[in-house]
Design an enzyme around this catalytic site. Sequence first.
Site, PDB file in Angstrom:
ATOM      1  CB  ALA A   1      -0.926   0.004   1.220  1.00  0.00           C
TER       2      ALA A   1
ATOM      3  CD  GLU B   1       3.739   6.292   3.050  1.00  0.00           C
ATOM      4  OE1 GLU B   1       4.898   6.722   3.187  1.00  0.00           O
ATOM      5  OE2 GLU B   1       3.482   5.158   2.601  1.00  0.00           O
ATOM      6  CG  ASN B   2      -0.875   8.067  -2.126  1.00  0.00           C
ATOM      7  OD1 ASN B   2       0.293   8.262  -2.430  1.00  0.00           O
ATOM      8  ND2 ASN B   2      -1.576   7.049  -2.611  1.00  0.00           N
TER       9      ASN B   2
ATOM     10  CD  GLU C   1       0.511   2.016   3.895  1.00  0.00           C
ATOM     11  OE1 GLU C   1       0.962   3.166   3.677  1.00  0.00           O
ATOM     12  OE2 GLU C   1       1.218   1.000   3.869  1.00  0.00           O
TER      13      GLU C   1
ATOM     14  CD  GLU D   1       7.773   3.036   4.996  1.00  0.00           C
ATOM     15  OE1 GLU D   1       6.949   2.329   5.605  1.00  0.00           O
ATOM     16  OE2 GLU D   1       7.445   3.771   4.045  1.00  0.00           O
TER      17      GLU D   1
END
Length: 859
Positions: free
Chosen positions: A267, A269-270, A301, A323
């Site tokens: 995924a 993380e926008n 996320e 991260e």
Amino acid sequence: MPGTNLTREEARTRADLLHVDAYDIELDLGSAREGGTFRSTTVVRFTATTPGAATFIDLVAPSVEEIVLNGERLDNACFADSRIALADLAAENELRVVAECAYTNTGEGLHRFVDPVDGETYLYTQFEVPDARRVFANFEQPDLKAAFTFTVTAPADWTVVSNSPTPEPRGEGDSRVWRFEPTGRISSYITALIAGPYVGVFDAYENGEQKVPLGIYCRPSLREFLDAEAIFEVTKQGFDYFQEKFDFPYPFPKYDQLFVPEFNAGAMENAGAVTIRDQYVFRSKVTDAAYEARAATILHELAHMWFGNLVTMEWWNDLWLNESFATYAEAVCQAEAPGSRWPNSWTTFANQMKTWAYRQDQLPSTHPIMAEINDLEDVQVNFDGITYAKGASVLKQLVAYVGQDAFFEGVRAYFKRHAWGNTRLGDLLGALEEASGRDLKAWSAAWLETAGINVLRPALTLNTDGTIESFAVLQDAPALPAGAKGEAVLRPHRIAVGLYELNDGALVRTDRIELDVDGPRTEVPELVGRHRPAVILLNDDDLSYAKVRLDEDSLAVVTENLGGFPDALPRALCWASAWDMTRDGELAARDYLTLALSGLPRESDIGVVQSVQRQVKQALDGYADPAWREEGLARWAGAAEQALRAAEPGSDHQLSWARALAAVARTDGQLGLLAGLLDGSAAIPGLAVDTELRWTLLGRLAATGRADGAAIDAELARDNTAAGQEHAASCRAARPTAEAKAEAWASVVESDTLTNYVQAAVIGGFQQADQRELLAPYAEKYFAAVKAVWETRSHEISQQIIVGLYPGLLVEQGTLDATDAWLAGADPAPALRRQVVESRAGVERALKAQAVDRAAGAR
């Protein structure tokens, strides 16, 4: 193109010169159904500290139509090498760039996908690390934050989602225009655009007066499988937990989660518009471990909305700030959030994440958690087990060291102090020092700024009456692998020692001693004079990051009774220790098989079961003496079939054993069972032979020559979806013929038309452990082609090929020699060298393990 590889020094120089205020970005996606290119118009306003200075803005595009700086049109020749040169800057500047940018099929930039089910086109962006410049001109580095305003022209019947809430579109006819509100100050790599006839399900997170709109989107062809209620439940648990722990409200106006096709990562993380691989929309039965993994991804996320998005690292050497923290946060939230389905998440963490970290930390490319990142090529290969898993493990150790309350108190101060800004390592450590009262400089130097792993071993002597005469924890720091930078160091560890007795087959913990381990030997006087327990487990509760060994007597008890631990975590720690011993050549592959056959029947944690099943197959394929390998595989296949038939009907264990058998089936009877399950002539009570399991069965039948091209075509006709097309490509590449291998090789290496997912599927099918003779000729072809692949393909596509097609199944000295010759003569770029050297290390390790297994067979 060197211009695509921004260096840290270039980024520093540009950050010292510029302050970016805002971007206005207009994207015309009217061409999306045809593909090719799209019109991108960017207006960026920024100031310069030194008027008259020069800099550049980043853009990866087929062509530029117009460049206007402060009202003056520049020659398009300013655009070269993926950069637009900007000279004679004013104090305040406005730049307008009009370009034709390209849709991709590689999962980078603006990815374009056509769903074979409905023929519709679906788009999404993926920008981390440096791919926003594939969609609009920008200063592509995390510390030049700005407000972003997107205006998008797209087909009238589409859904368009970005970081800001979706506005009502304007216009008439076949197209509409969506103009989004400006974002807060964020980095370019977390901006996002998702467009196409996606369908959505909506809810809201409410907490007092706070109300955050929530959306979940997917393609219509997956809507029937979308369990939105379960996804919303995990998301809301995360909101509750993180807002309470961080004492900072969710910082964006809405939170959408979009399941998108052919996504390279788990995924992304926008900000406010998280994109997630749509394999997490389960179209067939999966085990609970898959739901746990999806929940972990969702929480990972969501944690990034604070750690990474609200507060962002200044440069990629502090990627771990993003991260590592998000990986720790996902696990602690699952373990502690009220109502969580997975309160044993630390078991999964110990069994999977830390195993990944231990493997990565023993490669020649090992590096400190706070890595030295000189350029973008460095960081693109640094999304690894150290940055994620080791970093999170070390944060868990830090929490044990300073206490959880002090840890989160420091985190709260960090968010309040640096909201919407950029930070370095010292900013977080400073906040944690203030909160805990501890000096963390030495801790940081030992844990964050040095590479390598420590090994903890028990050392004990007994009195004649069986009581413990002396007990110490020994720590050593194995030398770093050849080629790794730095030196091995001993570190301080906060650990627990668990004492277990065997009672009626159960290994029950009778005591737990927590202590600090420092230096090569740490005495544990609390154990002196006690009766020696059945099992002494170092690092019980998994507080620290270290490889752990059992003493000889404990190992013997565990080998016979591993399933006797009532709790999953000590079982997982023993499984992980045994697997690490196997990889290190301290436990023969055949002995690991014996342990698995003994322990798995009593293992209740499905995630552990699936991990051990994969590891047994890996041990037999790579670490077993080739002269004994077939015997070992036969034992494993027989055990898998027996476990499948004995498993509770419809259970997760039954499904996992069906997949384990499908990975290794070899006799006529076993392959006949797979074929019978596929065509309906055989059945296992309770086993649902659904779409994904059918492809798993067919894959093995294709690889063993029991299913031909016609059978693959017939299955594709049943499942002519994107996933079905990928499975079919994998099955075709898996067939045990020279023609199938040649066709697969040509489609990946000699052509560049495959999408990222189809290419990955072909590579996965091509590499079959039972087909070493067919694969042998491709070792020479690999080394002849790999440098050109690196130089001509995108990062994601080239990495798939470089790692995926390395001849790692040919475990022999010749593979090492060929690799060394190529490394000596090819002059590869550092990132390419790293990928090949890591692959080589796997063969070298396997050769050593095979020698150990051979010696065990001679006992």
